[in-house]
Each structure stands twice: as structure tokens, then as C-alpha cells.
Design a protein around this motif. Sequence first.
Motif, PDB file in Angstrom:
ATOM      1  N   ARG A 162       0.841  -1.211   0.000  1.00 44.10           N
ATOM      2  CA  ARG A 162       0.000   0.000   0.000  1.00 44.10           C
ATOM      3  C   ARG A 162       0.870   1.252   0.000  1.00 44.10           C
ATOM      4  O   ARG A 162       0.602   2.206  -0.728  1.00 44.10           O
ATOM      5  N   LEU A 163       1.924   1.265   0.814  1.00 46.22           N
ATOM      6  CA  LEU A 163       2.832   2.409   0.851  1.00 46.22           C
ATOM      7  C   LEU A 163       3.496   2.621  -0.500  1.00 46.22           C
ATOM      8  O   LEU A 163       3.604   3.754  -0.974  1.00 46.22           O
ATOM      9  N   ASP A 164       3.922   1.560  -1.125  1.00 42.78           N
ATOM     10  CA  ASP A 164       4.557   1.643  -2.428  1.00 42.78           C
ATOM     11  C   ASP A 164       3.624   2.329  -3.431  1.00 42.78           C
ATOM     12  O   ASP A 164       4.039   3.224  -4.169  1.00 42.78           O
ATOM     13  N   THR A 165       2.381   1.917  -3.441  1.00 44.60           N
ATOM     14  CA  THR A 165       1.387   2.522  -4.341  1.00 44.60           C
ATOM     15  C   THR A 165       1.183   3.994  -4.015  1.00 44.60           C
ATOM     16  O   THR A 165       1.134   4.842  -4.922  1.00 44.60           O
ATOM     17  N   LEU A 166       1.069   4.325  -2.737  1.00 46.92           N
ATOM     18  CA  LEU A 166       0.863   5.720  -2.329  1.00 46.92           C
ATOM     19  C   LEU A 166       2.032   6.601  -2.752  1.00 46.92           C
ATOM     20  O   LEU A 166       1.832   7.727  -3.225  1.00 46.92           O
ATOM     21  N   LEU A 167       3.251   6.104  -2.582  1.00 44.06           N
ATOM     22  CA  LEU A 167       4.422   6.886  -2.986  1.00 44.06           C
ATOM     23  C   LEU A 167       4.449   7.086  -4.493  1.00 44.06           C
ATOM     24  O   LEU A 167       4.777   8.181  -4.971  1.00 44.06           O
ATOM     25  N   GLN A 168       4.121   6.062  -5.250  1.00 44.45           N
ATOM     26  CA  GLN A 168       4.099   6.202  -6.706  1.00 44.45           C
ATOM     27  C   GLN A 168       3.037   7.214  -7.138  1.00 44.45           C
ATOM     28  O   GLN A 168       3.268   7.993  -8.073  1.00 44.45           O
ATOM     29  N   GLN A 169       1.889   7.207  -6.460  1.00 40.52           N
ATOM     30  CA  GLN A 169       0.795   8.112  -6.821  1.00 40.52           C
ATOM     31  C   GLN A 169       1.064   9.555  -6.397  1.00 40.52           C
ATOM     32  O   GLN A 169       0.812  10.485  -7.165  1.00 40.52           O
ATOM     33  N   HIS A 170       1.523   9.735  -5.170  1.00 41.15           N
ATOM     34  CA  HIS A 170       1.582  11.077  -4.578  1.00 41.15           C
ATOM     35  C   HIS A 170       2.985  11.672  -4.490  1.00 41.15           C
ATOM     36  O   HIS A 170       3.116  12.863  -4.204  1.00 41.15           O
ATOM     37  N   ARG A 171       4.022  10.859  -4.753  1.00 41.58           N
ATOM     38  CA  ARG A 171       5.395  11.360  -4.687  1.00 41.58           C
ATOM     39  C   ARG A 171       6.261  10.664  -5.740  1.00 41.58           C
ATOM     40  O   ARG A 171       7.276  10.059  -5.423  1.00 41.58           O
ATOM     41  N   PRO A 172       5.880  10.740  -7.004  1.00 40.82           N
ATOM     42  CA  PRO A 172       6.609  10.001  -8.039  1.00 40.82           C
ATOM     43  C   PRO A 172       8.078  10.391  -8.164  1.00 40.82           C
ATOM     44  O   PRO A 172       8.929   9.525  -8.398  1.00 40.82           O
ATOM     45  N   GLU A 173       8.414  11.663  -8.002  1.00 41.87           N
ATOM     46  CA  GLU A 173       9.816  12.069  -8.099  1.00 41.87           C
ATOM     47  C   GLU A 173      10.614  11.499  -6.929  1.00 41.87           C
ATOM     48  O   GLU A 173      11.746  11.050  -7.097  1.00 41.87           O
ATOM     49  N   TYR A 174      10.032  11.527  -5.745  1.00 42.08           N
ATOM     50  CA  TYR A 174      10.695  10.940  -4.584  1.00 42.08           C
ATOM     51  C   TYR A 174      10.837   9.428  -4.776  1.00 42.08           C
ATOM     52  O   TYR A 174      11.889   8.856  -4.485  1.00 42.08           O
ATOM     53  N   TYR A 175       9.793   8.798  -5.249  1.00 44.43           N
ATOM     54  CA  TYR A 175       9.819   7.341  -5.440  1.00 44.43           C
ATOM     55  C   TYR A 175      10.996   6.920  -6.329  1.00 44.43           C
ATOM     56  O   TYR A 175      11.623   5.897  -6.093  1.00 44.43           O
ATOM     57  N   ALA A 176      11.317   7.742  -7.319  1.00 41.34           N
ATOM     58  CA  ALA A 176      12.420   7.437  -8.232  1.00 41.34           C
ATOM     59  C   ALA A 176      13.779   7.458  -7.529  1.00 41.34           C
ATOM     60  O   ALA A 176      14.751   6.907  -8.052  1.00 41.34           O
ATOM     61  N   THR A 177      13.860   8.065  -6.335  1.00 44.91           N
ATOM     62  CA  THR A 177      15.132   8.121  -5.602  1.00 44.91           C
ATOM     63  C   THR A 177      15.341   6.912  -4.696  1.00 44.91           C
ATOM     64  O   THR A 177      16.424   6.756  -4.123  1.00 44.91           O
ATOM     65  N   LEU A 178      14.326   6.066  -4.551  1.00 45.47           N
ATOM     66  CA  LEU A 178      14.439   4.932  -3.635  1.00 45.47           C
ATOM     67  C   LEU A 178      15.394   3.881  -4.201  1.00 45.47           C
ATOM     68  O   LEU A 178      15.404   3.610  -5.400  1.00 45.47           O
ATOM     69  N   GLY A 179      16.178   3.302  -3.302  1.00 44.54           N
ATOM     70  CA  GLY A 179      17.161   2.311  -3.707  1.00 44.54           C
ATOM     71  C   GLY A 179      16.521   0.970  -4.021  1.00 44.54           C
ATOM     72  O   GLY A 179      15.360   0.714  -3.682  1.00 44.54           O
ATOM     73  N   PRO A 180      17.288   0.101  -4.651  1.00 43.66           N
ATOM     74  CA  PRO A 180      16.793  -1.258  -4.907  1.00 43.66           C
ATOM     75  C   PRO A 180      16.704  -2.024  -3.584  1.00 43.66           C
ATOM     76  O   PRO A 180      17.245  -1.592  -2.568  1.00 43.66           O
ATOM     77  N   PRO A 181      16.036  -3.154  -3.586  1.00 42.21           N
ATOM     78  CA  PRO A 181      15.925  -3.946  -2.362  1.00 42.21           C
ATOM     79  C   PRO A 181      17.285  -4.439  -1.880  1.00 42.21           C
ATOM     80  O   PRO A 181      18.181  -4.707  -2.686  1.00 42.21           O
ATOM     81  N   ALA A 182      17.436  -4.555  -0.569  1.00 44.22           N
ATOM     82  CA  ALA A 182      18.618  -5.214  -0.009  1.00 44.22           C
ATOM     83  C   ALA A 182      18.529  -6.697  -0.355  1.00 44.22           C
ATOM     84  O   ALA A 182      17.440  -7.277  -0.364  1.00 44.22           O
ATOM     85  N   THR A 183      19.658  -7.290  -0.641  1.00 41.39           N
ATOM     86  CA  THR A 183      19.674  -8.716  -0.970  1.00 41.39           C
ATOM     87  C   THR A 183      19.739  -9.555   0.303  1.00 41.39           C
ATOM     88  O   THR A 183      20.097  -9.057   1.381  1.00 41.39           O
ATOM     89  N   GLY A 184      19.426 -10.823   0.163  1.00 42.30           N
ATOM     90  CA  GLY A 184      19.549 -11.744   1.288  1.00 42.30           C
ATOM     91  C   GLY A 184      20.970 -11.793   1.818  1.00 42.30           C
ATOM     92  O   GLY A 184      21.202 -11.865   3.026  1.00 42.30           O
ATOM     93  N   ALA A 185      21.950 -11.730   0.911  1.00 45.48           N
ATOM     94  CA  ALA A 185      23.361 -11.747   1.320  1.00 45.48           C
ATOM     95  C   ALA A 185      23.712 -10.492   2.116  1.00 45.48           C
ATOM     96  O   ALA A 185      24.447 -10.569   3.115  1.00 45.48           O
ATOM     97  N   GLU A 186      23.194  -9.331   1.699  1.00 44.26           N
ATOM     98  CA  GLU A 186      23.452  -8.086   2.433  1.00 44.26           C
ATOM     99  C   GLU A 186      22.831  -8.137   3.825  1.00 44.26           C
ATOM    100  O   GLU A 186      23.454  -7.713   4.805  1.00 44.26           O
ATOM    101  N   LEU A 187      21.623  -8.649   3.910  1.00 43.67           N
ATOM    102  CA  LEU A 187      20.963  -8.772   5.212  1.00 43.67           C
ATOM    103  C   LEU A 187      21.709  -9.744   6.124  1.00 43.67           C
ATOM    104  O   LEU A 187      21.914  -9.466   7.309  1.00 43.67           O
ATOM    105  N   ALA A 188      22.149 -10.867   5.568  1.00 47.91           N
ATOM    106  CA  ALA A 188      22.892 -11.857   6.357  1.00 47.91           C
ATOM    107  C   ALA A 188      24.222 -11.284   6.841  1.00 47.91           C
ATOM    108  O   ALA A 188      24.627 -11.518   7.998  1.00 47.91           O
ATOM    109  N   ALA A 189      24.917 -10.527   5.999  1.00 49.75           N
ATOM    110  CA  ALA A 189      26.193  -9.909   6.388  1.00 49.75           C
ATOM    111  C   ALA A 189      25.981  -8.897   7.507  1.00 49.75           C
ATOM    112  O   ALA A 189      26.781  -8.816   8.454  1.00 49.75           O
TER     113      ALA A 189
END
Length: 190
Positions: A9-36
Motif C-alpha cells: 500500500r505504501l509503495d502505491t501511495l508513494l508512486q501516486q503522490h510522490r513520483p519524483e521521490y519514489y524514483a530516488t528509492l534504492g533497490p531492495p537489499a539482498t539476502g546476502a546483504e541482510l545476512a552480512a
Amino acid sequence: MTFPELLTRLDTLLQQHRPEYYATLGPPATGAELAAFEAEFNLVLPAELRQWFGWHNGQEGYDSFFQNNCLQSLDGAAESMRINNELLADGDFVTNWWHPAWVPFLENGGGDHVCVDLHGTFTGQAGQIMEHWHDWEARTVLFPNLTAWLAAVVQAYEQAGAESALLTDEQLEELEPEHPKGFPQEFEAG
């Protein structure tokens, strides 16, 4: 709603109401990054926090995500934790100024954080959401857990989005989430 449903729901809201901000969000953390991260700090992240960093791993710049905070990346959280853990080990902090089981997930760009407290400082409730100020003793427990916090953020975004098609940083800085009964809880380090 479940935590994954709230993230969607948050993802949709950001795309709808803050598209320029949404474009600045990073890619997901990987499982390896989380484990490290978990290995470095000898922590087990709760499922919700893993999902949070697995949604978007931080953002570019310091535009406000909510109130005066932006999304902290896993690398940024690790750096903040290293610095504070070192200062704690050197004896530079009074009691509860910092705890090694506080995991920052939001930052204001000035050394202050919103953390998931895996220790349960002050209340004994591990998983609570609290503020960490680098130069102020206040330690406010904002929400009982990450799901309650995210539900309040989504609700605040929905209400603001109903009044304005595009939301500005200034509007986000002024939003006040609806806290559950008994929150926030005010404490002080020292």
C-alpha cells in the motif's frame, strides 16, 4: 493489514503522490546483504525489518520520507551502528544513550535516527520503535512495533493524499501519525 500488505500500500501511495521521490528509492537489499549485516552485529533481524530493507534499501539524497526523516540504507545503518557502538565501548555515553541492538531504519541527515529496538530498552518490549538523538537525552518509544508504525505512516499518507494529489517534503514533515493507546512513551538517557 499485514506488514507486506502495508508495504504494498505504501509503495502505491508513494508512486501516486510522490513520483519524483519514489524514483530516488534504492533497490531492495539482498539476502546476502541482510545476512552480512546480521553477522557483523550478531543480531537476528525480525521478519518485518528484513522486509523493510528488502522493499527499498534506502534512498538517494535527504528528501523527507515521513516527518523529517529519510530512509536509511542497510549500509548507512551499519555505519551509524559502528560509530555508536565504538563510542559506547569507549565509555563516551551515559546509560541508554545507545544500545548495540538499536537498528536505525530512518535518519534525518544530522546524526539522529528512528530505530527498531531489538533489546526492549526502558519497557522490556523488544521490537519497539524509538527515537535516538545524537545530542539530546530524550529517548521516545514511538510505537510498540514496526507494523504499528507502518500502519500509522500509511494512514497518514492516505489522509494527506486525499487532500493533495502530489505531496511535498513540507507536507510530509508536518504529518503526525496516529499513535496507539499508551504511545508515545517518554524516557531519557542517563
